[in-house]
Design a protein around this motif. Sequence first.
Motif, PDB file in Angstrom:
ATOM      1  N   UNK A   1       0.858  -1.121   0.056  1.00 19.42           N
ATOM      2  CA  UNK A   1      -0.165   0.039   0.011  1.00 19.42           C
ATOM      3  C   UNK A   1       1.028   1.311  -0.046  1.00 19.42           C
ATOM      4  N   UNK A   2       0.734   2.059  -0.918  1.00 20.14           N
ATOM      5  CA  UNK A   2       1.516   3.359  -1.118  1.00 20.14           C
ATOM      6  C   UNK A   2       0.829   4.413  -0.281  1.00 20.14           C
ATOM      7  N   UNK A   3       1.362   5.302   0.559  1.00 15.34           N
ATOM      8  CA  UNK A   3       0.904   6.147   1.458  1.00 15.34           C
ATOM      9  C   UNK A   3       1.289   7.495   1.031  1.00 15.34           C
ATOM     10  N   UNK A   4       0.216   8.474   0.227  1.00 11.12           N
ATOM     11  CA  UNK A   4       0.641   9.632  -0.301  1.00 11.12           C
ATOM     12  C   UNK A   4       0.164  10.700   0.551  1.00 11.12           C
ATOM     13  N   UNK A   5      -0.951  10.603   1.313  1.00 12.57           N
ATOM     14  CA  UNK A   5      -1.173  11.849   2.169  1.00 12.57           C
ATOM     15  C   UNK A   5      -1.917  10.845   3.450  1.00 12.57           C
ATOM     16  N   UNK A   6      -0.995  10.644   4.496  1.00  6.56           N
ATOM     17  CA  UNK A   6      -1.261  10.025   5.526  1.00  6.56           C
ATOM     18  C   UNK A   6      -2.065  10.830   6.545  1.00  6.56           C
ATOM     19  N   UNK A   7      -2.974  10.495   7.291  1.00  9.13           N
ATOM     20  CA  UNK A   7      -3.750  11.334   8.238  1.00  9.13           C
ATOM     21  C   UNK A   7      -3.835  10.477   9.467  1.00  9.13           C
ATOM     22  N   UNK A   8      -3.903  11.100  10.695  1.00  7.46           N
ATOM     23  CA  UNK A   8      -3.805  12.424  10.969  1.00  7.46           C
ATOM     24  C   UNK A   8      -2.335  12.825  10.944  1.00  7.46           C
ATOM     25  N   UNK A   9      -2.013  14.305  10.860  1.00  6.67           N
ATOM     26  CA  UNK A   9      -0.515  14.831  10.831  1.00  6.67           C
ATOM     27  C   UNK A   9      -0.324  14.612  12.143  1.00  6.67           C
ATOM     28  N   UNK A  10       0.560  13.856  12.499  1.00  5.39           N
ATOM     29  CA  UNK A  10       0.796  13.543  14.356  1.00  5.39           C
ATOM     30  C   UNK A  10       2.231  14.025  14.606  1.00  5.39           C
TER      31      UNK A  10
ATOM     32  N   UNK B   1      22.902  11.500   6.138  1.00  9.74           N
ATOM     33  CA  UNK B   1      21.824  12.142   5.064  1.00  9.74           C
ATOM     34  C   UNK B   1      21.375  10.807   4.369  1.00  9.74           C
ATOM     35  N   UNK B   2      19.899  10.689   4.204  1.00  5.95           N
ATOM     36  CA  UNK B   2      19.502  10.114   3.439  1.00  5.95           C
ATOM     37  C   UNK B   2      18.561  10.636   2.254  1.00  5.95           C
ATOM     38  N   UNK B   3      18.545  10.513   0.937  1.00  5.69           N
ATOM     39  CA  UNK B   3      17.905  11.257   0.002  1.00  5.69           C
ATOM     40  C   UNK B   3      17.302  10.106  -1.115  1.00  5.69           C
ATOM     41  N   UNK B   4      16.231  10.757  -1.715  1.00 11.12           N
ATOM     42  CA  UNK B   4      15.762   9.795  -2.654  1.00 11.12           C
ATOM     43  C   UNK B   4      14.593   8.815  -2.464  1.00 11.12           C
ATOM     44  N   UNK B   5      14.212   8.833  -1.201  1.00 14.20           N
ATOM     45  CA  UNK B   5      13.584   7.348  -0.661  1.00 14.20           C
ATOM     46  C   UNK B   5      12.020   7.737  -0.316  1.00 14.20           C
ATOM     47  N   UNK B   6      11.563   9.184  -0.485  1.00 18.25           N
ATOM     48  CA  UNK B   6      10.187   9.233   0.284  1.00 18.25           C
ATOM     49  C   UNK B   6       9.034   9.386  -0.919  1.00 18.25           C
ATOM     50  N   UNK B   7       9.473   8.965  -2.140  1.00 23.10           N
ATOM     51  CA  UNK B   7       8.309   8.941  -3.381  1.00 23.10           C
ATOM     52  C   UNK B   7       7.515   7.868  -2.901  1.00 23.10           C
ATOM     53  N   UNK B   8       8.031   6.979  -2.335  1.00 19.50           N
ATOM     54  CA  UNK B   8       6.983   5.672  -2.111  1.00 19.50           C
ATOM     55  C   UNK B   8       7.064   5.140  -0.646  1.00 19.50           C
ATOM     56  N   UNK B   9       6.338   5.602   0.232  1.00 24.42           N
ATOM     57  CA  UNK B   9       6.226   4.926   1.417  1.00 24.42           C
ATOM     58  C   UNK B   9       5.395   3.859   1.702  1.00 24.42           C
ATOM     59  N   UNK B  10       5.716   2.839   2.089  1.00 22.73           N
ATOM     60  CA  UNK B  10       4.756   1.958   2.044  1.00 22.73           C
ATOM     61  C   UNK B  10       4.516   1.255   3.583  1.00 22.73           C
ATOM     62  N   UNK B  11       3.308   1.019   3.946  1.00 22.03           N
ATOM     63  CA  UNK B  11       2.915   0.693   5.234  1.00 22.03           C
ATOM     64  C   UNK B  11       3.234  -0.956   5.423  1.00 22.03           C
ATOM     65  N   UNK B  12       3.828  -1.304   6.599  1.00 16.70           N
ATOM     66  CA  UNK B  12       4.249  -2.710   6.758  1.00 16.70           C
ATOM     67  C   UNK B  12       2.951  -3.709   6.851  1.00 16.70           C
ATOM     68  N   UNK B  13       3.243  -4.740   6.169  1.00 19.61           N
ATOM     69  CA  UNK B  13       2.135  -5.886   6.346  1.00 19.61           C
ATOM     70  C   UNK B  13       1.808  -6.309   7.749  1.00 19.61           C
ATOM     71  N   UNK B  14       0.377  -6.855   8.167  1.00 14.48           N
ATOM     72  CA  UNK B  14       0.355  -7.016   9.443  1.00 14.48           C
ATOM     73  C   UNK B  14       0.832  -8.155   9.962  1.00 14.48           C
TER      74      UNK B  14
END
Length: 244
Positions: free
Chosen positions: A1-10, A231-244
């Motif tokens: 699952x790709x998370x583009x706009x995760x809510x709430x902003x915590x 420093x880490x770069x280039x990795x936040x285009x595709x943020x995935x939620x871990x499997x249960x």
Amino acid sequence: MVLQHLEPDCTDTVTIKGDQTMRVNADFNERILVRFKENEWIASPMPGVDRKMLDRIGEEVARATTIVRFAPGSAFSAHTHDGGEEYLVIDGTFQDEGGDFPAGFYVRNPPTSSHTPAAQDGATILVKLYQFDLADRTQVQVDSAKGDWLDAKDGVSRLPLHADMSETVAMERWDAGTARTLDASDGLEIFVIDGSLNEGGDTLFRWDWLRLPVGARFEATAGAHGARVWIKTGHLNHVTEPAA
């Protein structure tokens, strides 16, 4: 699952009833700064192991970025990292079946790897969980004290730690007053190992952590005593939620 706009902003830990999902700084479209001295230690399930959560999606199986402190003699039970584990030892000596890893070591344990972490004399690490390509099987161990640092240029010396199609990880040393611009178009994380820097009107000190979203700009200046940063770069285009 790709998370583009995760809510709430915590900025605080939130448990969502029904799916029991903990979310900490889980809106990846926002600039997030976590100051080490202002973030509380939280006890882990293992005695003597405490955590400062930087970002997190999930419970004990989680996509997480965390500062973890091991008291002398503490240990975690043997476990497998289904989503991989990446860590930087920032104090003391961290240990597992692979040996002893003193401060300055950077390690990547890929998905399906397992170990029994411990710290006979105590240790603190910056650790990232479940943020690998699940097909990745590359093991990385770099001792920054013995690494091949690239020659200093314009006040910056750089130690490459890892690079693949989706991300680049490095350590840098900035001379006092050095101005540094980095490509943050695909997101950026920076962790101050020691020294200080100023970015966006904020001064970051030892063990402070900053995450910038996709499309951001990073322009910073090292403090009066310089800075050493991870420093880490280039990795936040595709943020995935871990499997249960």
